[in-house]
Design an enzyme around this catalytic site. Structure first.
Site, PDB file in Angstrom:
ATOM      1  CB  CYS A  58     -44.233  -2.299 -24.766  1.00  0.00           C
ATOM      2  SG  CYS A  58     -43.398  -2.252 -26.347  1.00  0.00           S
ATOM      3  CB  VAL A  59     -43.978  -0.576 -19.299  1.00  0.00           C
ATOM      4  CG1 VAL A  59     -42.751  -0.922 -18.860  1.00  0.00           C
ATOM      5  CG2 VAL A  59     -43.624   0.775 -20.109  1.00  0.00           C
ATOM      6  CB  CYS A  60     -49.311  -1.873 -19.949  1.00  0.00           C
ATOM      7  SG  CYS A  60     -49.101  -3.522 -19.179  1.00  0.00           S
ATOM      8  CG  ASN A  61     -47.559   3.462 -23.517  1.00  0.00           C
ATOM      9  OD1 ASN A  61     -47.859   3.586 -24.533  1.00  0.00           O
ATOM     10  ND2 ASN A  61     -47.920   4.641 -22.768  1.00  0.00           N
ATOM     11  CE  LYS A 111     -49.902  -4.551 -23.773  1.00  0.00           C
ATOM     12  NZ  LYS A 111     -49.695  -5.837 -22.980  1.00  0.00           N
TER      13      LYS A 111
END
Length: 576
Positions: free
Chosen positions: A490-493, A224
């Protein structure tokens, strides 16, 4: 007698209602993440310490001599890390944060107890000591990445995210022809009130040419914080181009456009390519030779630069800045060795940083300034990009982290250690099955292609026997109850995550907008969407809105990955 017959007639209905309440309670318990007793067994907090794991470890050690730094990790793990963890716990979130050792903590404490450090923006003795420590820290960072101090500068920032923000904020974006700035400001931090229409990531058709404005070309699998650079590109009217790996390869193999001969000789346009050398969701490794291939597309009037998100990469792999020359590299030190948090770095190539339009100034980033007309003279790099007093007490702790890496054998030894665990674990995860033979997991990434393409990250969905996905947060909660530290979501992706789980951008936007309107970021872990059924007609299906991620790092152990496998083998009974 009639009352008795009436009670008998009601008995099946009461039993049915009781059974329904019990089923709903069990479902609620599972959704709340409670770990249920299975087959009369209590929840186990001794995963990874079974006789089976001990037997498998003996064979593993024979096959993988690069594991464990010649016995160091088995000899020292408990005193360095394990003493801070609950019994039976296993840390599998190294992409989220590295772990510090107790040796680092003791060394930092002794240093702070034994010396006095003052604000480095002065020349008294305590300040000069801090100034010397900052210079030593910059030198250590450059040496770790084999970077020439004449070519690269180390700009200390709070995190890789702040480093990326600096690049986006000060990059010399040029608008595309005919662009007009948008006058309306979107409320509530929402990009647009509508979920439709959405663009697509894939191939790229000549994203930018000389004289046609800047382009921001970025990989779908970016964090992100990299996507946030695109907000600056949009603000300045530049072109956005989201690509996948085949799209990037096709673009780089295409013929670069020629310069616009009608442009002035000194009218240079800059464009930017951003990608991770290791993505933080799947753990995919992307080619470092893309950097030179991007640069080769530059012409006299259109220069292409590269910002490399190396935050996940440098925690487990070497990065040699003699061999590759990205214009900007963004890292966070806690990802590498856990301590300190709140310190990152922008490794800026000096000739590339000269093109930045540095706007904000403050503290030690200027030689001097006047209140009249907001006039200033910037300091040279790196201080010219460090507005305010750097966190000098945190920065001086970097040396203890680098010392720990050296004790382990350096980054090549760490890379080999992590790969030994990945190579053993990946095929066993892929082989997990339900009793009927259906796969238990959907494992993402490129584990079958080996360590040049895949690192020690396992992103997966847990599947029911019918192929549907269990919500990732529920799996994480159950894993936590069993002592496993994993991550879900989504672990910042978001780009790669949505692609992997099959969620279209319009559907992801609608889900986020629903949460924003409700004033919450606690979004539904399962999303119901329409997809073509077997008969071709639209059918409603439920998709997981995120994945489970288990990631390895320098201090991962065999017991950690064996515990993960034992947990998932036992978990099959809950997800039939």
């Amino acid at each position: 007698m009639q009352h008795r017959r009436h009670r008998l007639r009601r008995a099946p209905l009461v039993l049915l209602l009781l059974a329904l309440v019990l089923v709903l309670a069990l479902r609620s318990a599972r959704r709340a993440g409670w770990r249920l007793e299975v087959g009369g067994r209590q929840p186990s907090h001794n995963l990874g310490s079974s006789e089976e794991c001990s037997s498998e470890k003996a064979e593993f050690l024979r096959q993988h001599p690069n594991y464990g730094y010649h016995g160091w990790i088995d000899a020292h793990w408990q005193e360095e890390v394990g003493s801070r963890m609950a019994p039976g716990s296993h840390y599998l979130d190294f992409t989220g944060s590295g772990l510090y050792t107790n040796s680092q903590l003791r060394a930092a404490s002794r240093e702070l107890e034994g010396s006095l450090f003052g604000n480095p923006h002065s020349t008294n003795p305590s300040s000069m000591l801090s100034t010397a420590e900052l210079a030593d820290a910059r030198a250590r960072v450059l040496a770790h990445f084999s970077a020439d101090p004449e070519e690269y500068a180390v700009v200390f920032v709070r995190s890789a995210t702040e480093a990326l923000k600096l690049v986006g904020e000060y990059f010399p974006w040029a608008p595309r022809p005919g662009w007009q700035p948008e006058r309306r400001v979107h409320p509530g931090g929402i990009s647009d009130a509508a979920a439709l229409p959405a663009g697509r990531c894939g191939t790229l058709e000549q994203a930018g040419t000389g004289g046609a404005g800047s382009s921001f070309v970025y990989l779908r699998a970016n964090h992100k914080s990299v996507l946030g650079i695109g907000a600056y590109a949009k603000l300045h009217g530049s072109t956005l181009a989201c690509v996948d790996e085949p799209g990037m390869e096709a673009w780089l193999a295409s013929k670069p456009p020629e310069d616009d001969q009608g442009a002035a000789a000194d009218d240079v346009t800059y464009s930017l390519v951003a990608y991770p050398s290791k993505d933080n969701l799947e753990g995919r490794m992307y080619p470092l030779d893309w950097i030179q291939r991007v640069h080769s597309r530059s012409t006299d009037r259109h220069k292409w630069m590269v910002v490399l998100d190396a935050a996940a990469h440098v925690a487990t792999h070497p990065l040699d800045l003699r061999a590759v020359k990205p214009d900007f590299v963004c890292i966070s030190f806690y990802k590498i060795f856990g301590l300190p948090t709140g310190v990152g770095a922008l490794l800026a190539r000096r000739k590339s940083a000269a093109a930045l339009r540095i706007t904000y100034f403050g503290g030690g980033s200027v030689v001097d300034a006047t209140a009249e007309d907001v006039w200033r003279v910037l300091m040279p790099l790196p201080e010219g990009l460090e507005a305010g007093t750097p966190p000098f007490l945190d920065i001086l702790q970097l040396k203890h982290g680098f010392d720990m890496l050296r004790r382990l054998g350096g980054m090549p030894a760490i890379e080999a250690h992590v790969e030994s665990l990945r190579a053993w674990t990946a095929p066993r995860l892929a082989a997990l099955r339900h009793p009927g033979g259906a796969p238990l997991l959907r494992l993402f990434g490129a584990h079958g292609r080996g360590p040049r393409v895949q690192s020690g990250v396992f992103a997966f969905l847990v599947l029911h026997a019918n192929g549907s996905s269990r919500a990732a947060p529920w799996v994480q909660q159950d894993a936590a109850a069993a002592g496993l530290h994993v991550r879900s979501g989504c672990v910042c992706n978001p780009g790669q995550c949505h692609y992997d789980v099959g969620l279209r951008p319009e559907e992801a936007r609608a889900r986020a907008l629903d949460g924003a309107r409700a004033g919450t970021d606690d979004l539904a872990p399962l999303v119901t969407v329409a997809r073509p059924g077997a008969d071709g007609r639209p059918a409603r299906v439920r998709l997981a809105a995120g994945v489970v991620r288990a990631s390895l790092g320098p201090l991962s152990t065999f017991e950690d990955v064996c515990a993960l496998l034992e947990f998932l083998r036992g978990y099959r009974e809950l997800v039939l």
